[in-house]
Design an enzyme around this catalytic site. Structure first.
Site, mmCIF file in Angstrom:
data_model
loop_
_atom_site.group_PDB
_atom_site.id
_atom_site.type_symbol
_atom_site.label_atom_id
_atom_site.label_comp_id
_atom_site.label_asym_id
_atom_site.label_seq_id
_atom_site.Cartn_x
_atom_site.Cartn_y
_atom_site.Cartn_z
ATOM 1 C CG HIS A 269 38.722 -14.562 -23.768
ATOM 2 N ND1 HIS A 269 38.312 -13.621 -23.276
ATOM 3 C CD2 HIS A 269 39.609 -14.369 -24.945
ATOM 4 C CE1 HIS A 269 38.665 -12.697 -23.917
ATOM 5 N NE2 HIS A 269 39.360 -12.933 -25.226
ATOM 6 C CD GLU A 270 41.982 -16.184 -26.662
ATOM 7 O OE1 GLU A 270 41.741 -15.883 -27.943
ATOM 8 O OE2 GLU A 270 42.710 -15.623 -25.951
ATOM 9 C CG HIS A 273 38.336 -14.222 -29.452
ATOM 10 N ND1 HIS A 273 37.418 -12.795 -29.800
ATOM 11 C CD2 HIS A 273 38.963 -13.874 -28.531
ATOM 12 C CE1 HIS A 273 37.927 -12.037 -28.890
ATOM 13 N NE2 HIS A 273 38.827 -12.676 -28.020
ATOM 14 C CD GLU A 299 38.324 -9.586 -26.392
ATOM 15 O OE1 GLU A 299 39.082 -9.861 -27.290
ATOM 16 O OE2 GLU A 299 38.202 -9.728 -24.961
#
Ligand code: ZN
Ligand code: ZN
Length: 505
Positions: A269-270, A273, A299
């Site tokens: 997830h990160e 980003h 997101e």
């Protein structure tokens, strides 16, 4: 002698670079506070952040900035500039007007409070102490209410906050989009819960060595193309990514010894980003356009990597073997198929960041409704735990056994980030819509993943999204890529298809 537009533009860019230098220094201090700064240094560090924020703020609202923006208010001068330079100036103007509306001493007071509040939130969460945190949160909300007045109330007070994270997003629009989404997701969730077929997942909760988790997370980040020469991975209570500059985009994760998935998916997830921030065009570096265009689009990138790629079957066809090598004991009797089903199980849960792709949206809708109550309906901060627990009971059938697992679980409110949560569900919706186009344009999508060739996907996303930074608005971007505006049906379609197969509906 009047100066030429080129010189004035250079002057503006120089001023922006100065502003960005403060932003970078402040960002690094925030990162430090959240990744292990000594507790006793927090108060003075918070004051330092407050001081630097004030200096930065002074530049943003300086007479020089005002004078430059006035110069560039001339349509004749603007017409001769490139699209990017025009966008840059518009961005400066938006910030200038927003910042000028709030008195400088208020900003200073608020930024000190917010920095302290984040640290006290960490403590309150660790000690299940909502009462200890409540005074800070009450002050944060009061500040935000005051700021809304300064910024100008849009359709409703809460609209003003939404717009800061997702330009042009309104309560009316969100009510509609969330309404359409709920209408399809709630029946799907009911069918899933009624399915006699429920994947087992107890093996995910064995004892998983943290060092091995870290090694596997680092491996996956390399695979997806995260540039370790332009970033680093650390641990924090709540995982986050922070783009200090395009060459320094840091991420954190949180290791849970009894949950092997948590760190894996927070790293993906990160990492998503971070890929966005690391691949913004060099041309935009040092300008206000060198960041993601909105929280929702940001997101969409983290979720595309975490869920649509990271929870897909081809992904685990390729990487399950590697995971098994890190945990030969724990996973020796678990097949790839069993593991794939387990990572996609739908489970009503208390913790947002541990939630599955489907119920996640309900966690968001709860927060959205509570924030609307806080800012539009006068809900008091002291009532938050009660309202929180009621909504969890109503939407997910669960009551948090403690505030740490309830209202204190997220960092956002401690930093004053109200209006932010909606971005997560917007991200899911944008991601599913982008994925539909990606699959069309890259028919070998699944095969690439199954072979561990993730770089073509990263490149496609770079070309379509990352390079533009903030030089395209969310709606421009989504329409340019997919040919239509935000449409929640793509997410509903994607989830229905995925879970129909997994739960044999
Ligand atoms: Zn479980
Ligand atoms: Zn995120």
């Amino acid at each position: 002698m009047a100066q030429a537009p080129a010189e004035r533009l250079e002057e503006l860019k120089e001023l922006v670079r100065k502003i960005k230098s403060y932003v970078e220094a402040i960002g690094l201090m925030h990162w430090d506070l959240r990744t292990g700064a000594p507790r006793k240094g927090v108060d003075i560090r918070s004051q330092t952040i407050g001081m630097l924020t004030t200096e930065c703020f002074k530049l943003q609202v300086s007479p020089q900035m005002g004078e430059l923006l006035e110069y560039f208010a001339d349509p004749g001068i603007m017409a001769d500039l490139s699209d990017t330079d025009r966008r840059l100036i518009e961005e400066c103007r938006t910030e200038y007007e927003r910042n000028r509306s709030v008195p400088a001493d208020k900003i200073k007071e608020y930024s000190i409070l917010a920095a302290q509040s984040e640290s006290y939130w960490e403590e309150a969460k660790a000690n299940n102490d909502f009462a200890g945190f409540e005074p800070y949160l009450t002050k944060i909300v009061a500040f935000k209410q005051e700021f809304i007045e300064y910024w100008g109330v849009k359709d409703t007070r809460y609209d003003t906050l939404l717009d800061m994270y997702e330009p042009e997003l309104t309560v009316a629009k969100l009510d509609d989009v969330f309404g359409r989404l709920k209408k399809r997701l709630v029946p799907l969730l009911e069918r899933i819960q009624a399915s006699p077929y429920q994947p087992t997942h107890d093996f995910l909760h064995k004892d998983y060595d943290v060092k091995q988790q870290e090694a596997f997370g680092l491996f996956l980040l390399k695979e997806m193309g995260y540039d370790f020469e332009a970033g680093r991975l650390d641990e924090s209570v709540h995982p986050f990514a922070t783009g200090l500059n395009p060459g320094d985009v840091r991420i954190t994760t949180h290791y849970m010894p009894n949950d092997v998935l948590s760190a894996i998916f927070s790293s993906l997830h990160e990492g998503g980003h971070a890929l966005y921030e690391q691949n913004i065009s060099q041309e935009l570096a040092g300008t206000l356009l060198a960041e993601g265009t909105s929280m929702g689009i940001h997101e969409s990138q983290s979720r595309l990597w975490e869920n649509m790629i990271g929870r897909s079957k081809p992904f685990w066809q390729r990487y399950y073997n590697d995971l098994q090598k890190h945990f030969p004991e724990q996973l020796k009797d678990v097949t790839m198929e069993q593991f794939y089903l387990a990572v996609n199980r739908v489970e009503n849960s208390l913790i947002r960041i541990e939630a599955d792709e489907l119920t996640y949206n309900l966690h968001i809708i709860i927060r959205y409704e509570i924030e609307k109550m806080l800012f539009n309906e006068g809900l008091e901060v002291s009532k938050l735990p009660e309202v929180w627990n009621e909504k969890y009971k109503a939407y997910l059938g669960l009551t948090p056994p403690s505030n740490s697992q309830g209202v204190l679980q997220d960092v956002h409110w401690s930093g004053g980030d109200f209006g932010y949560f909606a971005s997560y569900s917007l991200g899911n919706m944008y991601a599913a819509q982008i994925l539909a186009t990606l699959r069309k344009e890259m028919p070998e999508f699944d095969q690439y993943i199954a072979r561990g060739e993730l770089l073509p996907i990263k490149e496609w996303l770079t070309d379509k999204i990352y390079v533009y930074g903030k030089s395209r608005t969310p709606s421009e971007l989504i329409e340019a890529i997919t040919g239509e505006e935000l449409n929640p049906d793509y997410l509903a379609d994607y989830l229905e298809q995925k879970y129909t197969e997994i739960y044999k509906l």
